[in-house]
Enzyme design. Structure first.
Site: not given
Ligand code: IMP
Ligand code: MG
Length: 179
Positions: A168, A155, A106, A102-103
């Protein structure tokens, strides 16, 4: 309509990411038997750059690549969040060694849901790796087995991660600063 203007400040360099991936892969190698295939499962779309670097660092191993797409619907009025599977795996994972990639973790809802779903399919081993973790944002008790970097509640974009489908393709992780 007003256009938000912002700049992107580098938070983690491409070089630091590459060095961290080498460390992480050393640990992954320890945890997965050398003579068994690893099914590497990328969560679309944010993990696509990370998974590309990870599997090449694991070039000495037998690896299969599969993808899963989940989408979470946040409701500002509720604390619980619904996660939907938009695209399921192509392959079976029962009895196999699986690494979910996963990136960012959160709130934790996405991976929590995905891991429960994949556990029900009875893999032999199921591990998770996240490039980034924002521990202060967590709403459910979830921890990846390996994390690249813990970051503050900012963010971020780049290295696969987007802001409204932009950025991206940045080779580093940057934080978005509104001006
Ligand atoms: P959660 O852990 O279920 O809250 O969701 C994690 C997902 O939210 C990540 O896979 C990203 O797609 C998205 N996300 C969280 N933080 C950021 C960010 O800083 N930039 C871009 N996407 C983010
Ligand atoms: Mg995501």
């Amino acid at each position: 309509m007003s256009q938000a203007s912002y700049v992107i400040d580098e938070l983690i360099s491409a070089k630091s990411i590459a060095a961290r991936i080498e460390d992480l892969c050393r640990r992954i190698r320890h945890d997965f038997p050398a003579d068994e295939k690893i099914v590497v499962v990328g969560l679309l779309r944010g993990s696509f750059v990370f998974i590309a670097d990870l599997v090449r660092e694991l070039g000495d191993r037998d690896v299969e690549v599969d993808f899963l797409e989940a989408s979470s619907y946040g409701n500002a009025m509720e604390s619980s969040r619904e996660v939907r599977i938009l695209k399921d795996l192509r392959g079976e994972i029962a009895g196999r060694n699986v690494l979910v990639v996963e990136d960012i973790v959160d709130t934790g809802h996405t991976l929590n849901h995905v891991i429960h779903m994949l556990t029900a399919r009875q893999p032999k081993k199921l591990k998770t790796i996240a490039l980034l973790d924002k521990p202060t944002r967590r709403e459910v008790d979830f921890r990846a087995d390996w994390t690249g970097f813990e970051i503050p509640d900012e963010f971020v974009v780049g290295y696969g991660i987007d802001y409204a489908q932009h950025h991206r393709n940045l080779p580093f992780i940057g934080k978005v600063r509104f001006t």
